[in-house]
Design a protein around this motif. Sequence first.
Motif, short mmCIF file in Angstrom:
data_model
loop_
_atom_site.label_atom_id
_atom_site.label_comp_id
_atom_site.label_asym_id
_atom_site.label_seq_id
_atom_site.Cartn_x
_atom_site.Cartn_y
_atom_site.Cartn_z
N GLY A 64 -54.53 -70.00 22.12
CA GLY A 64 -54.63 -70.14 23.57
C GLY A 64 -54.40 -68.86 24.34
N LEU A 65 -54.32 -67.72 23.66
CA LEU A 65 -54.01 -66.45 24.31
C LEU A 65 -55.10 -65.42 24.06
CD1 LEU A 65 -50.26 -66.24 23.20
CD2 LEU A 65 -51.09 -66.94 25.46
N ASN A 66 -55.17 -64.42 24.94
CA ASN A 66 -56.05 -63.27 24.75
C ASN A 66 -55.31 -62.26 23.87
OD1 ASN A 66 -57.15 -60.55 25.18
ND2 ASN A 66 -58.44 -61.51 26.73
N LYS A 73 -46.80 -61.85 23.25
CA LYS A 73 -46.60 -63.30 23.27
C LYS A 73 -47.28 -63.96 22.07
CE LYS A 73 -46.66 -67.20 26.49
NZ LYS A 73 -47.03 -67.66 27.86
N LEU A 74 -48.44 -63.41 21.68
CA LEU A 74 -49.17 -63.95 20.54
C LEU A 74 -48.37 -63.80 19.26
CD1 LEU A 74 -51.81 -65.12 19.32
CD2 LEU A 74 -52.62 -62.76 19.08
N MET A 75 -47.66 -62.67 19.11
CA MET A 75 -46.91 -62.42 17.89
C MET A 75 -45.74 -63.39 17.70
SD MET A 75 -48.33 -60.12 16.05
CE MET A 75 -49.86 -60.93 16.54
N GLN A 101 -33.84 -62.30 12.33
CA GLN A 101 -33.25 -63.33 13.20
C GLN A 101 -33.00 -62.78 14.60
OE1 GLN A 101 -29.26 -64.69 12.16
NE2 GLN A 101 -29.88 -66.80 12.57
N LYS A 102 -32.67 -61.51 14.68
CA LYS A 102 -32.36 -60.91 15.99
C LYS A 102 -33.62 -60.59 16.79
CE LYS A 102 -27.98 -58.82 14.57
NZ LYS A 102 -27.23 -57.55 14.33
N VAL A 103 -34.72 -60.25 16.11
CA VAL A 103 -35.92 -59.79 16.84
C VAL A 103 -36.98 -60.87 17.01
CG1 VAL A 103 -35.57 -57.41 16.09
CG2 VAL A 103 -37.06 -58.92 14.74
N HIS A 104 -36.93 -61.95 16.20
CA HIS A 104 -37.96 -62.98 16.33
C HIS A 104 -37.33 -64.30 16.76
CE1 HIS A 104 -41.52 -65.34 15.69
NE2 HIS A 104 -42.19 -64.29 15.27
N PRO A 105 -37.76 -64.84 17.88
CA PRO A 105 -37.14 -66.07 18.41
C PRO A 105 -37.36 -67.31 17.55
CG PRO A 105 -39.13 -65.51 19.66
CD PRO A 105 -38.83 -64.35 18.76
N SER A 148 -44.46 -70.64 12.93
CA SER A 148 -45.66 -70.06 13.54
C SER A 148 -46.80 -71.06 13.53
CB SER A 148 -46.09 -68.79 12.80
OG SER A 148 -46.36 -69.07 11.44
N GLU A 149 -47.72 -70.89 14.46
CA GLU A 149 -48.91 -71.73 14.51
C GLU A 149 -50.01 -71.23 13.58
OE1 GLU A 149 -50.34 -72.38 18.49
OE2 GLU A 149 -48.32 -72.55 19.31
N LEU A 150 -50.03 -69.91 13.36
CA LEU A 150 -51.09 -69.28 12.58
C LEU A 150 -50.50 -68.27 11.61
CD1 LEU A 150 -54.12 -68.57 12.02
CD2 LEU A 150 -53.96 -66.96 13.94
N LEU A 151 -50.91 -68.35 10.35
CA LEU A 151 -50.54 -67.38 9.34
C LEU A 151 -51.79 -66.65 8.89
CD1 LEU A 151 -48.70 -66.03 7.23
CD2 LEU A 151 -49.01 -68.06 5.78
N VAL A 152 -51.78 -65.32 8.99
CA VAL A 152 -52.90 -64.49 8.59
C VAL A 152 -52.50 -63.68 7.37
CG1 VAL A 152 -54.48 -62.65 9.29
CG2 VAL A 152 -53.74 -64.35 10.97
N LEU A 153 -53.26 -63.82 6.29
CA LEU A 153 -52.98 -63.14 5.03
C LEU A 153 -54.15 -62.24 4.66
CD1 LEU A 153 -51.64 -66.23 3.02
CD2 LEU A 153 -50.28 -64.51 4.20
#
Length: 300
Positions: A64-66, A73-75, A101-105, A148-153
């Motif tokens: 839903g983001l550009n 925000k996408l990350m 844990q500190k950098v990713h909500p 996460s909603e999307l995992l890219v490998l």
Amino acid sequence: MANIIQARNLHKRYGKAPALTDVNLTIEQGEIVGVVGTNGAGKSTLLKSILGLTSATGELTVCGLNPRQQQAKLMEKVSFIADTATLPKWITPAQLFEYSQKVHPNFDIKLAEQFLAKTNIKPDMRVKHMSKGMVTQLHLAIVIAINSELLVLDEPTLGLDVIRRKSFYNSLLEDYFDDNNTIVITTHQIEEVEHILTRVVFIDNGQVLLDVQMQDFAEQFVQLTTHASNQSQVELLSPIYTNKVLEGIAHIFDLKNSDTTLEQIQQFGQTKTPSLADIFVALIEGKTQSSTTQQEVTYA
């Protein structure tokens, strides 16, 4: 299902060389999509566009983001493992998990620790003392722990032995994937991901050659093995690719895009569903066969 990735008329050039040409792609929530192509085919450029790491003309929304305008925000909604992913040699899993844990909500340190407990990696083991397989498992531990909603490998198991590759994909299904997640995988090892994919996309020269649901794959493609004496009759049925095999001549047909029926094909020999690798070769090399045939007609 919600659209996780929606691309319309994507174009990208590096200088005068086209990297993506009129790419249209919609990926829904809950899909596991394999993006397959040779080196330089455009799959890495497509992934970079999805992650907001490069710009492409056309329309593109991810979660839903550009991607370019809202990358930070996408990350928060996307996890990514690259084939070139590296970690500091001095860091330990415990330190890495604490930092994450500190950098990713959306990072759940307990999930990461639970996954690590199933491996041979100790929390106080430094990365410099780990094998490549262990480092890949450590990356996976971080990914699994992020909601996460999307995992890219991007070629996630490159350089691993067959046992470690199989273990990686098994862990991916057992510990990460559910109907709320979406996974996009690029790989050269098609056979090893074929069983987990819900859909496959073939890319060549920046263009989508094939986009098919795996549940429809067997109905669309068929391989016939027949004797060389049947060659002229079989060619009238318009196979997309022909090559010699030990049993005789193998012909691959695309039933969806031709008037040929399975019954017509079966009268000439044994049939089976080809593998993804067979179809990839057929579509790539089949263009060369068609071009050669046209040249022979033109210059005859």
